[in-house]
Design a protein around this motif. Structure first.
Motif, PDB file in Angstrom:
ATOM      1  N   ALA A 108       1.002  -1.285  -0.197  1.00 44.95           N
ATOM      2  CA  ALA A 108       0.054  -0.012  -0.002  1.00 44.95           C
ATOM      3  C   ALA A 108       0.873   1.203  -0.086  1.00 44.95           C
ATOM      4  N   ASP A 109       1.954   1.082   0.645  1.00 44.05           N
ATOM      5  CA  ASP A 109       2.835   2.197   0.487  1.00 44.05           C
ATOM      6  C   ASP A 109       3.856   2.383  -0.562  1.00 44.05           C
ATOM      7  N   LEU A 110       3.936   1.352  -1.189  1.00 43.83           N
ATOM      8  CA  LEU A 110       4.797   1.473  -2.675  1.00 43.83           C
ATOM      9  C   LEU A 110       4.449   2.686  -3.504  1.00 43.83           C
ATOM     10  N   PRO A 111       5.310   3.306  -4.080  1.00 48.20           N
ATOM     11  CA  PRO A 111       5.112   4.228  -5.304  1.00 48.20           C
ATOM     12  C   PRO A 111       4.492   3.557  -6.320  1.00 48.20           C
ATOM     13  N   ALA A 112       3.431   4.026  -6.712  1.00 46.44           N
ATOM     14  CA  ALA A 112       2.374   3.624  -7.715  1.00 46.44           C
ATOM     15  C   ALA A 112       2.965   3.001  -9.089  1.00 46.44           C
ATOM     16  N   VAL A 113       4.388   3.768  -9.586  1.00 45.43           N
ATOM     17  CA  VAL A 113       5.206   3.397 -10.679  1.00 45.43           C
ATOM     18  C   VAL A 113       5.484   1.798 -10.473  1.00 45.43           C
ATOM     19  N   ILE A 114       5.725   1.302  -9.194  1.00 44.64           N
ATOM     20  CA  ILE A 114       6.209  -0.018  -9.128  1.00 44.64           C
ATOM     21  C   ILE A 114       5.106  -1.034  -9.185  1.00 44.64           C
ATOM     22  N   GLY A 115       4.016  -0.699  -9.228  1.00 43.43           N
ATOM     23  CA  GLY A 115       2.731  -1.653  -9.486  1.00 43.43           C
ATOM     24  C   GLY A 115       2.846  -1.815 -11.044  1.00 43.43           C
ATOM     25  N   GLY A 116       3.052  -0.674 -11.792  1.00 40.78           N
ATOM     26  CA  GLY A 116       2.962  -0.774 -13.330  1.00 40.78           C
ATOM     27  C   GLY A 116       4.296  -1.609 -13.697  1.00 40.78           C
ATOM     28  N   LEU A 117       5.332  -1.382 -12.957  1.00 40.86           N
ATOM     29  CA  LEU A 117       6.462  -2.207 -13.370  1.00 40.86           C
ATOM     30  C   LEU A 117       6.350  -3.678 -13.139  1.00 40.86           C
ATOM     31  N   ALA A 154       3.452  -5.256 -13.022  1.00 34.88           N
ATOM     32  CA  ALA A 154       2.506  -5.672 -14.245  1.00 34.88           C
ATOM     33  C   ALA A 154       3.037  -5.908 -15.532  1.00 34.88           C
ATOM     34  N   PHE A 155       3.891  -4.989 -15.741  1.00 34.63           N
ATOM     35  CA  PHE A 155       4.968  -5.149 -17.087  1.00 34.63           C
ATOM     36  C   PHE A 155       5.466  -6.331 -17.046  1.00 34.63           C
ATOM     37  N   SER A 156       6.005  -6.791 -15.905  1.00 36.07           N
ATOM     38  CA  SER A 156       6.683  -8.104 -15.773  1.00 36.07           C
ATOM     39  C   SER A 156       5.978  -9.240 -16.299  1.00 36.07           C
ATOM     40  N   PHE A 157       4.703  -9.349 -16.091  1.00 36.79           N
ATOM     41  CA  PHE A 157       3.824 -10.275 -16.781  1.00 36.79           C
ATOM     42  C   PHE A 157       3.489 -10.357 -18.251  1.00 36.79           C
ATOM     43  N   ILE A 158       3.831  -9.196 -18.963  1.00 38.26           N
ATOM     44  CA  ILE A 158       3.892  -9.053 -20.249  1.00 38.26           C
ATOM     45  C   ILE A 158       4.993  -9.749 -21.187  1.00 38.26           C
ATOM     46  N   THR A 159       4.299 -10.633 -21.677  1.00 39.70           N
ATOM     47  CA  THR A 159       5.269 -11.384 -22.773  1.00 39.70           C
ATOM     48  C   THR A 159       5.064 -11.374 -24.022  1.00 39.70           C
ATOM     49  N   SER A 217       2.170  -6.229 -27.626  1.00 40.24           N
ATOM     50  CA  SER A 217       1.407  -5.701 -28.537  1.00 40.24           C
ATOM     51  C   SER A 217       0.135  -5.014 -27.994  1.00 40.24           C
ATOM     52  N   GLY A 218      -0.521  -4.285 -29.034  1.00 41.02           N
ATOM     53  CA  GLY A 218      -1.393  -3.046 -28.329  1.00 41.02           C
ATOM     54  C   GLY A 218      -2.640  -3.932 -27.769  1.00 41.02           C
ATOM     55  N   ASP A 219      -2.805  -5.402 -28.091  1.00 44.71           N
ATOM     56  CA  ASP A 219      -4.049  -5.991 -27.627  1.00 44.71           C
ATOM     57  C   ASP A 219      -4.322  -6.155 -26.001  1.00 44.71           C
ATOM     58  N   GLY A 220      -3.303  -6.254 -25.260  1.00 45.19           N
ATOM     59  CA  GLY A 220      -3.455  -6.283 -24.032  1.00 45.19           C
ATOM     60  C   GLY A 220      -3.496  -5.119 -23.055  1.00 45.19           C
ATOM     61  N   ALA A 221      -3.128  -4.099 -23.604  1.00 46.15           N
ATOM     62  CA  ALA A 221      -3.100  -2.610 -23.011  1.00 46.15           C
ATOM     63  C   ALA A 221      -4.357  -2.402 -21.943  1.00 46.15           C
ATOM     64  N   ILE A 222      -5.368  -2.706 -22.221  1.00 45.09           N
ATOM     65  CA  ILE A 222      -6.370  -2.353 -21.180  1.00 45.09           C
ATOM     66  C   ILE A 222      -6.243  -3.433 -20.208  1.00 45.09           C
ATOM     67  N   MET A 223      -6.253  -4.602 -20.281  1.00 41.93           N
ATOM     68  CA  MET A 223      -5.896  -5.776 -19.323  1.00 41.93           C
ATOM     69  C   MET A 223      -4.611  -5.530 -18.477  1.00 41.93           C
ATOM     70  N   PHE A 224      -3.581  -5.201 -19.140  1.00 43.08           N
ATOM     71  CA  PHE A 224      -2.354  -4.964 -18.202  1.00 43.08           C
ATOM     72  C   PHE A 224      -2.300  -3.560 -17.452  1.00 43.08           C
ATOM     73  N   SER A 225      -2.986  -2.666 -18.119  1.00 48.29           N
ATOM     74  CA  SER A 225      -2.998  -1.620 -17.356  1.00 48.29           C
ATOM     75  C   SER A 225      -4.124  -1.634 -16.175  1.00 48.29           C
ATOM     76  N   SER A 226      -5.236  -2.443 -16.378  1.00 49.42           N
ATOM     77  CA  SER A 226      -6.013  -2.624 -15.151  1.00 49.42           C
ATOM     78  C   SER A 226      -5.390  -3.597 -14.154  1.00 49.42           C
ATOM     79  N   SER A 274       0.823   0.751 -21.421  1.00 53.74           N
ATOM     80  CA  SER A 274       0.001   1.243 -22.472  1.00 53.74           C
ATOM     81  C   SER A 274       0.377   0.747 -23.671  1.00 53.74           C
ATOM     82  N   PHE A 275       1.436   0.245 -23.951  1.00 55.44           N
ATOM     83  CA  PHE A 275       1.991  -0.359 -25.237  1.00 55.44           C
ATOM     84  C   PHE A 275       2.218   0.841 -26.154  1.00 55.44           C
ATOM     85  N   ASN A 276       2.557   2.140 -25.879  1.00 50.44           N
ATOM     86  CA  ASN A 276       2.575   3.134 -26.440  1.00 50.44           C
ATOM     87  C   ASN A 276       1.381   3.852 -26.935  1.00 50.44           C
TER      88      ASN A 276
END
Lengths: 268, 250
Positions: free
Chosen positions: A111-120, A122-127, A130-139, A214-216
């Motif tokens: 809860a106290d971690l900077p939000a950017v780490i959450g993004g990082l 989630a990013f580690s799950f992305i294999t 491509s643009g397809d999963g932007a919504i899912m991975f962002s969520s 966001s896959f750019n």
């Protein structure tokens, strides 16, 4: 020592003046920020500006960003709320298990971690990039930010239910499960919903976690597209950024107003 | 039907601390038995042992046996025990999000009863037994928390009666009420004893003297003396009881 009545009155007035002054100092930045966002935002949303900018459209289509914000917020809610509710109930109601200490420590840290780490994360799950999963991975990224906060809130809210209410339910033969679902959760329902909506209003404005996921797609959500337009630093693009901030402010305000309405006592 | 409740050598612990020391006590049906004693003497812990509510407290445990009639309560589920040995607490605790009706019906619904007219009958009967029906019959769908403190406590009594217990444990039921409301609850207790076994915990000696047929005096987790209320107050056998009832301590 006896204080003279007049002196006391003057001191009282002085302190009151000081508190009012401090209050104004605290509120002024908020009011000026909201006014700025509204005035410039309305300019930014005027049809002329929108037409000009969408011609160059480097920050993306407005409808796209609005839809993205709504869909990602809904997905984040769907992913975070049920899990946060279950874990929060577990932490509050089953205090005798050793695993709880580890879990609570983990939740507090997250809860106290900077939000950017959450993004990082989630990013580690992305294999597949491509643009397809932007919504899912962002969520997913936003869920990492929201979930620990909701878990903490759920636990704290459940703990506010007085022990006499719990004992009242148990004393008429309620099982632990019935106590939770029949008495505790309904008792806290409006507080829980309020915290859910507050949490969603908060993550709705997050930009940092989405940079990775966001896959750019620069206009995936309103805050991301605000960021992109603000980076553009031209007159037109800045106005666009204000326009999107204004829309974001509207969405967040709607969530907060709804939460206020739901906060009213619910009786069944 | 009212049943005898018998505690045999009941001890209770919070963590390593022993708060109840081998209490043996038989509570007769259709009588009011009071437990008196200074704060921290184990009165409330003892009643929580009888309906197995102590188990719900983290780190608390008990030893010994409790019988309801012929049956050991540990041969039943904790939920069944608590339905048969109802309890009312020191502070009125209606479920805050529920109406008057739902509060009384809660125990029945938790048992899985779905027959609406059956539930309505039981709610009415319980509210009548708790002497609250006439006051609330026209506003059963009102939030229970809007009732006065005394009415809320009567509602909690009705909620306990709705699941058809044979024993009623009252843990300082009037400690937060006004003198008038206390009188109302005491009249209710007098009325209820014809159908139930009643155990009342109180730190108010006058209240014990007014409502109880028998009284037990607890001190430091021990039951010092137990007997007819009249005898315990006028001719106590133990010096400590005498000191307590005459106001030398506590």
């Amino acid at each position: 020592m006896k204080v003279q009545p007049n002196l006391r009155r003057i001191k009282s007035k002085l302190w009151l003046f000081l508190w009012v002054l401090l209050g104004i100092v605290a509120v002024l930045p908020v009011i000026s920020m909201v006014l700025e966002v509204v005035i410039r935002g309305l300019q930014g949303l005027s049809p002329v500006v929108l037409d000009q900018v969408s011609a160059s459209s480097f920050g993306g289509n407005l409808i796209h960003a609005v839809a993205g914000t709504i869909v990602i917020t809904l997905w984040t809610a769907a992913m975070s709320i049920p899990i946060a509710l279950m874990v929060g109930v577990y932490l509050a109601e089953y205090p005798n298990y050793r695993f709880m200490y580890v879990l609570r420590g983990l939740v507090t840290t997250m809860a106290d971690l900077p939000a950017v780490i959450g993004g990082l994360f989630a990013f580690s799950f992305i294999t597949k990039h491509s643009g397809d999963g932007a919504i899912m991975f962002s969520s997913i990224a936003l869920s990492f930010v929201l979930m620990p906060r909701l878990i903490r809130d759920t636990e704290q809210i459940l703990r506010t239910v007085p022990s006499v209410i719990r004992e009242g339910a148990l004393s008429i033969g309620a099982t632990k499960r019935q106590l939770i679902f029949y008495v505790l959760l309904p008792s806290c329902f409006r507080l829980l919903v309020r915290q859910w909506l507050h949490g969603l209003a908060r993550v709705m404005g997050e930009t940092a976690p989405l940079i990775f996921t966001s896959f750019n797609d620069q206009a995936l959500t309103l805050p991301l597209s605000t960021f992109t337009f603000a980076k553009g630093a031209t007159q037109g693009s800045l106005l666009e950024a204000w326009g999107r901030s204004f829309l974001l402010l509207i969405f967040v305000s709607i969530l907060l107003l709804v939460s206020k309405q739901i906060s009213r006592r619910v009786v069944r | 039907m009212a049943d005898v409740v018998a505690a045999h050598d009941v001890s209770a612990y919070y963590g390593q601390t022993k708060v109840l020391r081998g209490v043996t006590l038989e509570i007769r049906p259709n009588e009011v038995t009071a437990i008196i004693g200074p704060p921290g003497c184990g009165k409330s812990t003892f009643v929580r042992c009888l309906n197995r509510l102590l188990e719900a407290t983290p780190d608390a445990r008990m030893t010994g046996d409790v019988f309801l009639g012929e049956q050991n309560v540990y041969d039943m589920s904790a939920e069944e025990t608590r339905r048969k040995i109802g309890m009312v607490f020191h502070r009125p605790n209606p479920f805050p999000t529920m109406t008057i009706f739902s509060n009384v019906a809660a125990g029945l619904r938790l048992q899985g009863l779905r027959n609406q007219s059956g539930i309505a009958d039981r709610v009415e009967r319980s509210l009548r037994s708790a002497m609250l029906w006439d006051e609330v019959k026209d506003r059963l769908q009102m939030p229970a928390v809007l009732l006065s403190a005394a009415q809320q406590q009567q509602l909690c009594i009705a909620r306990a009666l709705a699941v058809d217990p044979s024993v009623l444990l009252l843990d300082e039921p009037a400690s937060t009420l006004s003198p008038m409301a206390t009188l109302q609850i005491e009249e209710l207790i007098e009325d209820l004893k014809t159908h139930y076994t009643i155990l009342i915990v109180t730190h108010n000696l006058q209240q014990a003297a007014r409502v109880a047929d028998k009284t037990a005096f607890f001190l430091s987790g021990e039951m010092v003396e137990y007997g007819k209320t009249m005898h315990l107050f006028t001719t106590p056998k133990d010096k400590r009881t005498e000191d307590y009832v005459t106001g030398r301590f506590g």
